[in-house]
Write a protein that holds these residues in place. Structure first.
Motif, PDB file in Angstrom:
ATOM      1  N   ARG A 145       0.838  -1.200   0.000  1.00 32.90           N
ATOM      2  CA  ARG A 145       0.000   0.000   0.000  1.00 32.90           C
ATOM      3  C   ARG A 145       0.877   1.256   0.000  1.00 32.90           C
ATOM      4  NH1 ARG A 145      -4.826   2.233   0.753  1.00 32.90           N
ATOM      5  NH2 ARG A 145      -5.004   4.101   2.040  1.00 32.90           N
ATOM      6  N   GLU A 146       1.942   1.250   0.800  1.00 33.09           N
ATOM      7  CA  GLU A 146       2.846   2.396   0.841  1.00 33.09           C
ATOM      8  C   GLU A 146       3.545   2.595  -0.496  1.00 33.09           C
ATOM      9  OE1 GLU A 146       5.558   1.919   4.033  1.00 33.09           O
ATOM     10  OE2 GLU A 146       4.074   2.330   5.594  1.00 33.09           O
ATOM     11  N   GLN A 147       3.804   1.520  -1.201  1.00 33.17           N
ATOM     12  CA  GLN A 147       4.460   1.632  -2.496  1.00 33.17           C
ATOM     13  C   GLN A 147       3.610   2.427  -3.470  1.00 33.17           C
ATOM     14  OE1 GLN A 147       5.593  -2.299  -3.812  1.00 33.17           O
ATOM     15  NE2 GLN A 147       6.196  -2.823  -1.723  1.00 33.17           N
ATOM     16  N   SER A 148       2.327   2.113  -3.553  1.00 35.03           N
ATOM     17  CA  SER A 148       1.455   2.797  -4.499  1.00 35.03           C
ATOM     18  C   SER A 148       1.125   4.212  -4.040  1.00 35.03           C
ATOM     19  CB  SER A 148       0.160   1.998  -4.706  1.00 35.03           C
ATOM     20  OG  SER A 148      -0.544   1.845  -3.483  1.00 35.03           O
ATOM     21  N   LEU A 149       1.079   4.464  -2.745  1.00 34.43           N
ATOM     22  CA  LEU A 149       0.754   5.791  -2.245  1.00 34.43           C
ATOM     23  C   LEU A 149       1.913   6.764  -2.441  1.00 34.43           C
ATOM     24  CD1 LEU A 149      -1.118   4.959   1.090  1.00 34.43           C
ATOM     25  CD2 LEU A 149      -2.101   5.821  -1.061  1.00 34.43           C
ATOM     26  N   GLY A 150       3.130   6.253  -2.551  1.00 36.44           N
ATOM     27  CA  GLY A 150       4.297   7.124  -2.647  1.00 36.44           C
ATOM     28  C   GLY A 150       4.769   7.396  -4.054  1.00 36.44           C
ATOM     29  N   LEU A 151       3.963   7.128  -5.070  1.00 37.96           N
ATOM     30  CA  LEU A 151       4.441   7.262  -6.449  1.00 37.96           C
ATOM     31  C   LEU A 151       4.667   8.711  -6.843  1.00 37.96           C
ATOM     32  CD1 LEU A 151       2.408   4.519  -8.344  1.00 37.96           C
ATOM     33  CD2 LEU A 151       4.690   4.388  -7.347  1.00 37.96           C
ATOM     34  N   ASP A 152       3.813   9.633  -6.398  1.00 40.28           N
ATOM     35  CA  ASP A 152       4.000  11.046  -6.752  1.00 40.28           C
ATOM     36  C   ASP A 152       5.335  11.567  -6.223  1.00 40.28           C
ATOM     37  OD1 ASP A 152       1.597  11.102  -8.054  1.00 40.28           O
ATOM     38  OD2 ASP A 152       0.492  12.051  -6.415  1.00 40.28           O
ATOM     39  N   LYS A 153       5.698  11.140  -5.030  1.00 40.92           N
ATOM     40  CA  LYS A 153       6.977  11.551  -4.452  1.00 40.92           C
ATOM     41  C   LYS A 153       8.137  11.011  -5.278  1.00 40.92           C
ATOM     42  CE  LYS A 153       9.729  10.969  -0.231  1.00 40.92           C
ATOM     43  NZ  LYS A 153       9.737  10.379   1.131  1.00 40.92           N
ATOM     44  N   LYS A 154       8.013   9.793  -5.749  1.00 39.74           N
ATOM     45  CA  LYS A 154       9.089   9.201  -6.553  1.00 39.74           C
ATOM     46  C   LYS A 154       9.220   9.899  -7.906  1.00 39.74           C
ATOM     47  CE  LYS A 154       9.612   4.673  -4.455  1.00 39.74           C
ATOM     48  NZ  LYS A 154       9.443   5.246  -3.122  1.00 39.74           N
ATOM     49  N   VAL A 155       8.097  10.283  -8.491  1.00 38.51           N
ATOM     50  CA  VAL A 155       8.151  11.041  -9.739  1.00 38.51           C
ATOM     51  C   VAL A 155       8.888  12.352  -9.515  1.00 38.51           C
ATOM     52  CG1 VAL A 155       6.770  12.264 -11.459  1.00 38.51           C
ATOM     53  CG2 VAL A 155       6.090   9.977 -10.719  1.00 38.51           C
ATOM     54  N   GLU A 156       8.573  13.042  -8.415  1.00 34.07           N
ATOM     55  CA  GLU A 156       9.258  14.297  -8.123  1.00 34.07           C
ATOM     56  C   GLU A 156      10.758  14.074  -7.921  1.00 34.07           C
ATOM     57  OE1 GLU A 156       9.385  17.980  -4.904  1.00 34.07           O
ATOM     58  OE2 GLU A 156       7.638  16.659  -4.935  1.00 34.07           O
ATOM     59  N   GLU A 157      11.110  13.031  -7.183  1.00 31.68           N
ATOM     60  CA  GLU A 157      12.532  12.730  -6.981  1.00 31.68           C
ATOM     61  C   GLU A 157      13.245  12.546  -8.318  1.00 31.68           C
ATOM     62  OE1 GLU A 157      13.484  10.486  -2.884  1.00 31.68           O
ATOM     63  OE2 GLU A 157      12.236   9.319  -4.247  1.00 31.68           O
ATOM     64  N   LEU A 158      12.583  11.889  -9.253  1.00 33.08           N
ATOM     65  CA  LEU A 158      13.203  11.652 -10.557  1.00 33.08           C
ATOM     66  C   LEU A 158      13.432  12.954 -11.313  1.00 33.08           C
ATOM     67  CD1 LEU A 158      11.365   8.387 -11.531  1.00 33.08           C
ATOM     68  CD2 LEU A 158      13.845   8.689 -11.603  1.00 33.08           C
ATOM     69  N   PHE A 159      12.524  13.918 -11.189  1.00 36.01           N
ATOM     70  CA  PHE A 159      12.755  15.211 -11.835  1.00 36.01           C
ATOM     71  C   PHE A 159      13.983  15.905 -11.255  1.00 36.01           C
ATOM     72  CE2 PHE A 159       8.343  15.127 -13.506  1.00 36.01           C
ATOM     73  CZ  PHE A 159       8.595  15.601 -14.788  1.00 36.01           C
ATOM     74  N   TRP A 160      14.125  15.889  -9.918  1.00 27.63           N
ATOM     75  CA  TRP A 160      15.284  16.522  -9.301  1.00 27.63           C
ATOM     76  C   TRP A 160      16.579  15.820  -9.714  1.00 27.63           C
ATOM     77  CZ3 TRP A 160      14.807  21.085  -6.957  1.00 27.63           C
ATOM     78  CH2 TRP A 160      13.578  21.442  -6.392  1.00 27.63           C
ATOM     79  N   VAL A 161      16.599  14.496  -9.594  1.00 29.97           N
ATOM     80  CA  VAL A 161      17.831  13.753  -9.845  1.00 29.97           C
ATOM     81  C   VAL A 161      18.193  13.781 -11.325  1.00 29.97           C
ATOM     82  CG1 VAL A 161      18.864  11.440  -9.808  1.00 29.97           C
ATOM     83  CG2 VAL A 161      17.654  12.307  -7.795  1.00 29.97           C
ATOM     84  N   SER A 162      17.230  13.642 -12.220  1.00 37.98           N
ATOM     85  CA  SER A 162      17.555  13.644 -13.652  1.00 37.98           C
ATOM     86  C   SER A 162      18.059  15.019 -14.098  1.00 37.98           C
ATOM     87  CB  SER A 162      16.342  13.226 -14.484  1.00 37.98           C
ATOM     88  OG  SER A 162      15.251  14.114 -14.321  1.00 37.98           O
ATOM     89  N   THR A 163      17.556  16.085 -13.493  1.00 37.45           N
ATOM     90  CA  THR A 163      18.063  17.428 -13.800  1.00 37.45           C
ATOM     91  C   THR A 163      19.504  17.581 -13.330  1.00 37.45           C
ATOM     92  OG1 THR A 163      15.833  18.373 -13.673  1.00 37.45           O
ATOM     93  CG2 THR A 163      17.693  19.899 -13.438  1.00 37.45           C
ATOM     94  N   LEU A 164      19.790  17.087 -12.138  1.00 35.43           N
ATOM     95  CA  LEU A 164      21.158  17.145 -11.614  1.00 35.43           C
ATOM     96  C   LEU A 164      22.111  16.297 -12.448  1.00 35.43           C
ATOM     97  CD1 LEU A 164      20.258  16.938  -7.829  1.00 35.43           C
ATOM     98  CD2 LEU A 164      21.449  18.852  -8.921  1.00 35.43           C
ATOM     99  N   LEU A 165      21.666  15.120 -12.876  1.00 42.37           N
ATOM    100  CA  LEU A 165      22.519  14.273 -13.699  1.00 42.37           C
ATOM    101  C   LEU A 165      22.840  14.938 -15.024  1.00 42.37           C
ATOM    102  CD1 LEU A 165      20.908  10.761 -13.058  1.00 42.37           C
ATOM    103  CD2 LEU A 165      23.201  11.492 -12.348  1.00 42.37           C
ATOM    104  N   LEU A 166      21.882  15.664 -15.577  1.00 40.17           N
ATOM    105  CA  LEU A 166      22.114  16.312 -16.863  1.00 40.17           C
ATOM    106  C   LEU A 166      23.023  17.531 -16.731  1.00 40.17           C
ATOM    107  CD1 LEU A 166      21.543  16.653 -19.889  1.00 40.17           C
ATOM    108  CD2 LEU A 166      19.554  18.046 -19.262  1.00 40.17           C
ATOM    109  N   ALA A 167      22.708  18.427 -15.804  1.00 43.70           N
ATOM    110  CA  ALA A 167      23.370  19.738 -15.773  1.00 43.70           C
ATOM    111  C   ALA A 167      24.319  19.912 -14.606  1.00 43.70           C
ATOM    112  CB  ALA A 167      22.315  20.845 -15.752  1.00 43.70           C
ATOM    113  N   GLY A 168      24.436  18.930 -13.743  1.00 46.76           N
ATOM    114  CA  GLY A 168      25.298  19.075 -12.579  1.00 46.76           C
ATOM    115  C   GLY A 168      26.429  18.078 -12.522  1.00 46.76           C
TER     116      GLY A 168
END
Length: 498
Positions: free
Chosen positions: A271-294
């Motif tokens: 249940r926690e896995q499915s409830l936390g998907l929005d947070k994981k999507v946000e994490e991916l935006f932060w990390v993928s931006t850092l991987l590209l430009a940082g």
């Protein structure tokens, strides 16, 4: 081929005003022409047809009909015509009983497109995705549809994501057909067919919990950097093929370490896995931006890796894909499949390290060349009565210049990357460090990654400025630049460069 499915599209996630009857109809007609006339690869080396991506990204960012048509005309001229199935294709068409026989063969792309168009017309998109991407039956060894969906620098994912975002069932059929003609990505690594792997969510034996919620993507990235097992794959060789590095990656204990690290992202409770998907999507935006430009070097000319850019561009489609997938188990499965691909790209690019201070050193007010205030507002009348002074640097919003100029970029990836960064800035650009999920550990409030506490929501516009400066403000007279293919994570890749 796909005539059973409508050609209509809806507004995208960014939706800059500019859409009118002419733009709408022209874009829909050109997308249909691309789908009916062109192959999914524009050459025999497996380079992907990006024409529909470019059209929709420009459409979403306010391009007018004349520009839409010019994009089509230029890119249509280099496309490969659709390929008819070989003469020995004696079947009337691809169906479920012969489906696996033709997987991985680009000569049957058109036949797969017809098959998936028929499936979607009769069953709808959600059921078709569940059946042919996530069902264990279609993920056994040799079929591996979810693995194929993640292959090819995630282009099947991206093509399907465009369909999900713009409400185009026909494009979703294209994405599934594209997946079908790709080889599986790391098929021995993924297991989405075994009991407890494909039909179940993450097992409760996953270790290293943080208050039962799994570790953040920043914490996992730190372990990737600190791990002796996850050292860069093979010695540096600028001419080494990505395929060779990917094969080398799956040796010397790395698959086991990658599985361990990927499992840390998930809580024990389904249940926690499915409830936390929005947070994981946000994490991916932060990390993928850092991987590209940082991940460049201080005092060196910025480099933007071609493959890490695809991680950011693919992340943009997660919100739309997750809305379309009907079951929580499959939504989790999609994200569980994505993280190993992200780690794979990090490794085959030489394990480039995120430098938070570097990305924060880039300006948060990027401007085009000679883009001072006088350029945009050459003079103010003596009777000017507006608020503020348009020539005042403090009143400048860089996104206006960026979004206007990038429409004319010749490479579709440039427009796609800026669109992803714009979306991220709109949703997360207001956040301070203490509001970014996973930036600090829950125990002791320590940085999840060394130095990461300096970043904030301005990284998205800073990254956008680096993209424009690197790929070129072409509407202001700069030449088009290039994405980096050096393997910038290896120190040797920087030898002799500026």
């Amino acid at each position: 081929m796909s005539s059973k499915l409508p050609s209509t599209i809806v507004p995208g996630l960014v939706n800059i005003p500019g859409r009118n009857v002419e733009v709408q109809r022209l874009t829909e007609d050109l997308l249909a022409q691309d789908r009916e006339e062109n192959h999914c690869f524009f050459n025999t080396r497996g380079f992907h047809n990006h024409l529909s991506h470019h059209l929709l990204a420009a459409y979403d960012m306010g391009a007018q009909a004349k520009l839409i048509q010019e994009i089509f005309d230029r890119e249509q001229s280099v496309q490969r015509p659709a390929i008819k199935p070989p003469a020995d294709f004696t079947e009337a068409k691809i169906c479920e009983t012969n489906f696996t026989q033709y997987l991985g063969d680009e000569n049957y792309y058109s036949a797969f497109l017809t098959f998936f168009s028929d499936q979607i017309a009769s069953k709808g998109v959600p059921e078709t995705l569940e059946r042919f991407v996530f069902d264990p039956q279609f993920n056994i060894t040799g079929v591996s549809m979810l693995s194929r969906f993640l292959s090819g620098a995630m282009h099947p994912w991206i093509q399907t994501g465009y369909g999900a975002e713009f409400g185009s069932d026909a494009m979703i059929a294209q994405g599934l057909a594209l997946a079908s003609v790709h080889a599986p990505l790391m098929p021995d690594f993924f297991d989405f067919a075994s009991p407890g792997a494909a039909s179940e969510l993450v097992a409760s034996s996953v270790v290293d919990r943080v208050h039962g919620g799994g570790q953040s993507l920043f914490q996992i990235l730190r372990q990737v950097y600190d791990s002796d097992v996850m050292k860069p794959v093979m010695p540096y060789d600028p001419n080494a093929l990505l395929t060779a590095r990917r094969i080398a990656l799956l040796q010397d204990g790395r698959p086991e370490e990658m599985r361990r690290l990927c499992d840390l992202w998930w809580p024990a409770s389904p249940r926690e896995q499915s409830l936390g998907l929005d947070k994981k999507v946000e994490e991916l935006f932060w990390v993928s931006t850092l991987l590209l430009a940082g991940t460049g070097k201080p005092d060196r000319k910025p480099r933007l890796d071609f493959f890490l850019m695809h991680v950011l561009n693919a992340t943009l489609f997660l919100p739309s894909l997750l809305k379309m997938i009907p079951t929580d188990a499959s939504k989790v499965k999609l994200l569980r499949g994505l993280l190993p691909v992200v780690l794979m790209f990090i490794m085959v690019r030489g394990r480039p390290r995120v430098n938070p201070e570097l990305i924060m050193s880039y300006t948060a007010m990027p401007r085009p060349p000679n883009g001072d205030e006088a350029t945009s507002h050459p003079s103010l009348p003596p009777n000017y009565a507006g608020y503020g002074n348009p020539q005042d640097p403090a009143l400048y919003n860089p996104w206006h210049s960026i979004m206007d100029s990038v429409l004319y970029a010749p490479d579709a990836h440039t427009l796609k990357a800026i669109r992803a960064l714009y979306y991220a800035a709109r949703h997360y650009g207001h956040k301070s460090a203490d509001q970014i999920p996973g930036l600090f550990t829950e125990e002791g409030n320590k940085e999840s990654l060394p130095g990461i506490g300096v970043i904030d929501g301005s990284i998205f516009v800073r990254a956008a400025g680096v993209v424009m400066n690197t790929l070129g403000w072409v509407s202001h007279g700069e030449p088009a630049g290039n994405w980096d293919g050096s393997g910038l994570g290896w120190e040797d890749a920087w030898n002799g460069s500026d």
